[in-house]
Design a protein around this motif. Sequence first.
Motif, PDB file in Angstrom:
ATOM      1  N   ALA A  85       0.843  -1.203   0.000  1.00 58.14           N
ATOM      2  CA  ALA A  85       0.000   0.000   0.000  1.00 58.14           C
ATOM      3  C   ALA A  85       0.876   1.251   0.000  1.00 58.14           C
ATOM      4  N   THR A  86       1.935   1.232   0.786  1.00 56.17           N
ATOM      5  CA  THR A  86       2.867   2.361   0.822  1.00 56.17           C
ATOM      6  C   THR A  86       3.553   2.534  -0.527  1.00 56.17           C
ATOM      7  N   GLY A  87       3.922   1.431  -1.153  1.00 57.53           N
ATOM      8  CA  GLY A  87       4.551   1.487  -2.471  1.00 57.53           C
ATOM      9  C   GLY A  87       3.609   2.060  -3.518  1.00 57.53           C
ATOM     10  N   PHE A  88       2.325   1.697  -3.448  1.00 55.95           N
ATOM     11  CA  PHE A  88       1.324   2.228  -4.370  1.00 55.95           C
ATOM     12  C   PHE A  88       1.183   3.740  -4.187  1.00 55.95           C
ATOM     13  N   GLU A  89       1.122   4.178  -2.950  1.00 56.46           N
ATOM     14  CA  GLU A  89       1.043   5.618  -2.665  1.00 56.46           C
ATOM     15  C   GLU A  89       2.284   6.333  -3.193  1.00 56.46           C
ATOM     16  N   GLN A  90       3.455   5.754  -2.969  1.00 57.03           N
ATOM     17  CA  GLN A  90       4.701   6.370  -3.436  1.00 57.03           C
ATOM     18  C   GLN A  90       4.743   6.435  -4.952  1.00 57.03           C
ATOM     19  N   ALA A  91       4.281   5.391  -5.624  1.00 55.08           N
ATOM     20  CA  ALA A  91       4.252   5.383  -7.088  1.00 55.08           C
ATOM     21  C   ALA A  91       3.341   6.499  -7.611  1.00 55.08           C
ATOM     22  N   CYS A  92       2.193   6.695  -6.978  1.00 55.96           N
ATOM     23  CA  CYS A  92       1.281   7.775  -7.377  1.00 55.96           C
ATOM     24  C   CYS A  92       1.927   9.142  -7.135  1.00 55.96           C
ATOM     25  N   ALA A  93       2.629   9.298  -6.021  1.00 54.46           N
ATOM     26  CA  ALA A  93       3.326  10.557  -5.729  1.00 54.46           C
ATOM     27  C   ALA A  93       4.399  10.832  -6.786  1.00 54.46           C
ATOM     28  N   GLU A  94       5.101   9.788  -7.218  1.00 50.96           N
ATOM     29  CA  GLU A  94       6.130   9.955  -8.247  1.00 50.96           C
ATOM     30  C   GLU A  94       5.520  10.337  -9.595  1.00 50.96           C
ATOM     31  N   LEU A  95       4.343   9.798  -9.912  1.00 54.41           N
ATOM     32  CA  LEU A  95       3.658  10.186 -11.144  1.00 54.41           C
ATOM     33  C   LEU A  95       3.220  11.651 -11.089  1.00 54.41           C
ATOM     34  N   LEU A  96       2.780  12.091  -9.930  1.00 50.71           N
ATOM     35  CA  LEU A  96       2.414  13.503  -9.766  1.00 50.71           C
ATOM     36  C   LEU A  96       3.635  14.397  -9.986  1.00 50.71           C
ATOM     37  N   ALA A  97       4.764  14.011  -9.425  1.00 48.40           N
ATOM     38  CA  ALA A  97       5.999  14.777  -9.625  1.00 48.40           C
ATOM     39  C   ALA A  97       6.388  14.786 -11.097  1.00 48.40           C
ATOM     40  N   ARG A  98       6.267  13.649 -11.761  1.00 47.88           N
ATOM     41  CA  ARG A  98       6.578  13.568 -13.190  1.00 47.88           C
ATOM     42  C   ARG A  98       5.740  14.556 -13.999  1.00 47.88           C
ATOM     43  N   ASP A  99       4.474  14.718 -13.594  1.00 49.38           N
ATOM     44  CA  ASP A  99       3.557  15.605 -14.310  1.00 49.38           C
ATOM     45  C   ASP A  99       3.746  17.077 -13.961  1.00 49.38           C
ATOM     46  N   GLY A 100       4.693  17.380 -13.083  1.00 48.83           N
ATOM     47  CA  GLY A 100       4.999  18.766 -12.777  1.00 48.83           C
ATOM     48  C   GLY A 100       4.244  19.350 -11.602  1.00 48.83           C
ATOM     49  N   PHE A 101       3.543  18.516 -10.847  1.00 55.08           N
ATOM     50  CA  PHE A 101       2.878  19.023  -9.654  1.00 55.08           C
ATOM     51  C   PHE A 101       3.932  19.370  -8.614  1.00 55.08           C
ATOM     52  N   ARG A 102       3.627  20.368  -7.810  1.00 54.30           N
ATOM     53  CA  ARG A 102       4.624  20.883  -6.863  1.00 54.30           C
ATOM     54  C   ARG A 102       4.475  20.247  -5.482  1.00 54.30           C
ATOM     55  N   ARG A 103       5.619  19.894  -4.954  1.00 57.50           N
ATOM     56  CA  ARG A 103       5.748  19.395  -3.587  1.00 57.50           C
ATOM     57  C   ARG A 103       4.819  18.221  -3.255  1.00 57.50           C
ATOM     58  N   PRO A 104       4.848  17.148  -4.055  1.00 51.65           N
ATOM     59  CA  PRO A 104       4.036  15.994  -3.662  1.00 51.65           C
ATOM     60  C   PRO A 104       4.545  15.436  -2.332  1.00 51.65           C
ATOM     61  N   LYS A 105       3.621  15.218  -1.436  1.00 49.75           N
ATOM     62  CA  LYS A 105       3.985  14.725  -0.110  1.00 49.75           C
ATOM     63  C   LYS A 105       3.110  13.527   0.225  1.00 49.75           C
ATOM     64  N   ARG A 106       3.758  12.388   0.466  1.00 50.49           N
ATOM     65  CA  ARG A 106       3.023  11.193   0.863  1.00 50.49           C
ATOM     66  C   ARG A 106       2.831  11.235   2.373  1.00 50.49           C
ATOM     67  N   VAL A 107       1.592  11.245   2.796  1.00 46.41           N
ATOM     68  CA  VAL A 107       1.292  11.357   4.225  1.00 46.41           C
ATOM     69  C   VAL A 107       0.400  10.227   4.714  1.00 46.41           C
ATOM     70  N   GLY A 108       0.148   9.238   3.866  1.00 44.87           N
ATOM     71  CA  GLY A 108      -0.756   8.142   4.218  1.00 44.87           C
ATOM     72  C   GLY A 108      -0.260   7.330   5.395  1.00 44.87           C
ATOM     73  N   GLY A 109      -1.174   6.593   5.955  1.00 41.81           N
ATOM     74  CA  GLY A 109      -0.877   5.745   7.093  1.00 41.81           C
ATOM     75  C   GLY A 109      -1.988   5.845   8.111  1.00 41.81           C
ATOM     76  N   ALA A 110      -1.832   5.174   9.213  1.00 42.78           N
ATOM     77  CA  ALA A 110      -2.848   5.203  10.260  1.00 42.78           C
ATOM     78  C   ALA A 110      -3.083   6.644  10.709  1.00 42.78           C
ATOM     79  N   GLY A 111      -4.330   7.022  10.787  1.00 46.58           N
ATOM     80  CA  GLY A 111      -4.665   8.364  11.246  1.00 46.58           C
ATOM     81  C   GLY A 111      -4.485   9.449  10.199  1.00 46.58           C
ATOM     82  N   ASP A 112      -4.419   9.068   8.917  1.00 47.48           N
ATOM     83  CA  ASP A 112      -4.184  10.072   7.867  1.00 47.48           C
ATOM     84  C   ASP A 112      -5.425  10.898   7.532  1.00 47.48           C
ATOM     85  N   LEU A 113      -6.557  10.564   8.120  1.00 47.89           N
ATOM     86  CA  LEU A 113      -7.809  11.292   7.893  1.00 47.89           C
ATOM     87  C   LEU A 113      -8.144  11.407   6.416  1.00 47.89           C
TER      88      LEU A 113
END
Length: 126
Positions: free
Chosen positions: A3-31
């Motif tokens: 699950a963490t790897g999937f989130e990281q892969a999505c964050a890397e795709l966002l960075a590839r597309d030029g989005f600024r400051r992708p931050k992976r914050v998922g996990g227990a209590g991520d709301l």
Amino acid sequence: MSATGFEQACAELLARDGFRRPKRVGGAGDLGVDITVRDDEERLLIVQCKQYQSPVGSGHVQKFNGTARPHHGADLPIMIALNGFTQPAIDFAQHHQLILMGRPELKRWAHGEHLYDVLGIQSTTR
């Protein structure tokens, strides 16, 4: 992929597309937020990633709706599900203007299309 790897892969795709400051914050209590990122127009994308074996149900989409805008201030709340969504989840998301992304869209995104092109989102800076 975890699950963490999937989130990281999505964050890397966002960075590839030029989005600024992708931050992976998922996990227990991520709301309901796995990734936060801003586009060139300063819109805040709140992304929730689900790697379930079956389609995501309405309850998960409702929970995301309850936090994405009210708690996190999302301009564009996006839920990505590797195995899609149930019809009640899709209906709820449409009613509440949540963006859902299933396997077909994820595949196009992963193979090089910009996220906004895949989702049909307009941008004045692209």
